[in-house]
Write a protein that holds these residues in place. Structure first.
Motif, short mmCIF file in Angstrom:
data_model
loop_
_atom_site.label_atom_id
_atom_site.label_comp_id
_atom_site.label_asym_id
_atom_site.label_seq_id
_atom_site.Cartn_x
_atom_site.Cartn_y
_atom_site.Cartn_z
N PRO A 167 64.44 150.80 -68.20
CA PRO A 167 63.19 151.19 -67.54
C PRO A 167 62.43 149.98 -67.02
N ILE A 168 61.84 150.11 -65.85
CA ILE A 168 61.03 149.04 -65.28
C ILE A 168 59.69 149.05 -65.98
N SER A 169 59.29 147.89 -66.48
CA SER A 169 58.03 147.79 -67.22
C SER A 169 56.86 147.85 -66.25
N VAL A 170 55.99 148.84 -66.43
CA VAL A 170 54.84 149.02 -65.55
C VAL A 170 53.61 149.31 -66.40
N ASN A 171 52.51 148.67 -66.08
CA ASN A 171 51.25 148.93 -66.77
C ASN A 171 50.74 150.31 -66.37
N PRO A 172 50.60 151.25 -67.32
CA PRO A 172 50.18 152.61 -66.96
C PRO A 172 48.75 152.69 -66.44
N ASP A 173 47.96 151.64 -66.63
CA ASP A 173 46.57 151.65 -66.17
C ASP A 173 46.43 151.19 -64.72
N ARG A 174 47.50 150.74 -64.09
CA ARG A 174 47.42 150.29 -62.72
C ARG A 174 47.13 151.45 -61.79
N SER A 175 46.44 151.16 -60.68
CA SER A 175 46.17 152.20 -59.69
C SER A 175 47.46 152.60 -58.99
N LEU A 176 47.46 153.80 -58.42
CA LEU A 176 48.66 154.29 -57.75
C LEU A 176 49.00 153.41 -56.54
N ALA A 177 47.97 152.95 -55.81
CA ALA A 177 48.22 152.10 -54.63
C ALA A 177 48.86 150.78 -55.04
N THR A 178 48.38 150.20 -56.14
CA THR A 178 48.95 148.94 -56.62
C THR A 178 50.40 149.13 -57.05
N LEU A 179 50.67 150.23 -57.74
CA LEU A 179 52.03 150.54 -58.15
C LEU A 179 52.93 150.76 -56.94
N ALA A 180 52.38 151.39 -55.90
CA ALA A 180 53.16 151.65 -54.70
C ALA A 180 53.57 150.36 -54.01
N VAL A 181 52.65 149.36 -54.03
CA VAL A 181 52.96 148.08 -53.41
C VAL A 181 54.02 147.33 -54.21
N TYR A 182 53.76 147.21 -55.53
CA TYR A 182 54.69 146.50 -56.41
C TYR A 182 54.85 147.30 -57.70
N PRO A 183 56.07 147.66 -58.11
CA PRO A 183 57.34 147.14 -57.57
C PRO A 183 58.06 148.05 -56.58
N VAL A 184 57.43 149.18 -56.17
CA VAL A 184 58.20 150.16 -55.38
C VAL A 184 58.41 149.69 -53.94
N ALA A 185 57.32 149.41 -53.20
CA ALA A 185 57.48 149.00 -51.80
C ALA A 185 58.25 147.70 -51.71
N THR A 186 57.86 146.75 -52.53
CA THR A 186 58.59 145.49 -52.62
C THR A 186 58.59 145.03 -54.07
N PRO A 187 59.74 144.70 -54.64
CA PRO A 187 61.00 144.42 -53.96
C PRO A 187 62.01 145.57 -53.96
N ILE A 188 61.65 146.77 -54.50
CA ILE A 188 62.65 147.83 -54.58
C ILE A 188 63.10 148.27 -53.19
N LEU A 189 62.15 148.56 -52.29
CA LEU A 189 62.52 149.05 -50.96
C LEU A 189 62.65 147.91 -49.95
N ALA A 190 61.56 147.23 -49.68
CA ALA A 190 61.59 146.12 -48.70
C ALA A 190 62.02 144.85 -49.40
N GLY A 191 63.27 144.81 -49.81
CA GLY A 191 63.84 143.65 -50.48
C GLY A 191 64.53 142.73 -49.50
N PRO A 192 65.19 141.68 -50.01
CA PRO A 192 65.86 140.70 -49.13
C PRO A 192 66.89 141.32 -48.20
N GLY A 193 67.67 142.27 -48.71
CA GLY A 193 68.72 142.87 -47.88
C GLY A 193 68.14 143.63 -46.70
N ALA A 194 67.11 144.44 -46.94
CA ALA A 194 66.50 145.21 -45.86
C ALA A 194 65.80 144.31 -44.86
N ILE A 195 65.12 143.27 -45.35
CA ILE A 195 64.44 142.31 -44.45
C ILE A 195 65.47 141.60 -43.58
#
Length: 211
Positions: A100-128
């Motif tokens: 499981p990816i360690s994520v602080n449950p108190d983080r806002s949804l927007a912050t979680l969406a930026v990291y780690p989901v948007a980058t580096p999971i989706l917009a990672g080195p390969g996609a760039i």
């Protein structure tokens, strides 16, 4: 028309194997495991919007950044192809235990969406890397080819959104064995594409016959 279809198919396959939806689904579910379905859907929408914007910026400005750093596109293509090849080998041969990816449950949804989901999971080195190469290949091409590349990126983001939205159902349907099989098939395709990147770069550099 045929040339545009070939370009569309080539770019779609490249992005598909790099952003392989099932592999990224498992990472997305891990990063959002503490959320309820409604919150997870919101994170999926936000993260894909952020990832799209990141990749769009590199599509538009990637070549300018390389030129500013004195890096030729052929050197970038060769190094990127080698990196993608080793990444493909990990997809084919390396069996990684699910952690499981360690994520602080108190983080806002927007912050979680930026990291780690948007980058580096989706917009990672390969996609760039892929988007920078697409933009270079389209240099001097008609506007239709630039719009085609943008359409491919939007299509992949739409596919990922549907997969993330239906994530729980898809994970149950295919199981671990199905996900493992898909990962290896995508690895084989990515390995072939990465070798083709390197060979094309050497072909242009040395003036060899087209492969």
């Amino acid at each position: 028309m045929i040339e545009d279809l070939n370009l569309f198919a080539s770019q779609l396959v490249t992005l598909w194997v790099i952003l392989e939806p099932i592999s990224h689904l498992s990472m997305f579910l891990s990063a959002t495991s503490h959320l309820d379905p409604q919150q997870r859907h919101k994170v999926a929408a936000l993260s894909l919007c952020f990832a799209f914007l990141i990749l769009l910026v590199f599509t538009l400005l990637g070549r300018m950044l390389l030129q500013a750093m004195g890096i030729s596109i052929l050197a970038f293509q060769i190094s990127g192809g080698i990196i993608l090849f080793f990444f493909a080998m990990t997809l084919i041969f390396v069996e990684r235990p699910h952690r499981p990816i360690s994520v602080n449950p108190d983080r806002s949804l927007a912050t979680l969406a930026v990291y780690p989901v948007a980058t580096p999971i989706l917009a990672g080195p390969g996609a760039i890397l892929a988007m920078v190469l697409f933009s270079d290949n389209n240099r001097g091409a008609p506007l239709s080819q630039h719009l085609l590349t943008l359409g491919v990126l939007m299509l992949m983001m739409s596919v990922l959104f549907v997969v993330f939205w239906l994530g729980d159902y898809i994970a149950k349907a295919i199981g671990e064995s199905g996900a493992s099989l898909l990962k290896r098939v995508m690895g084989i395709l990515l390995a072939a594409l990465s070798v083709n990147l390197v060979l094309n770069a050497f072909q242009k550099w040395l003036g060899l016959p087209e492969i």
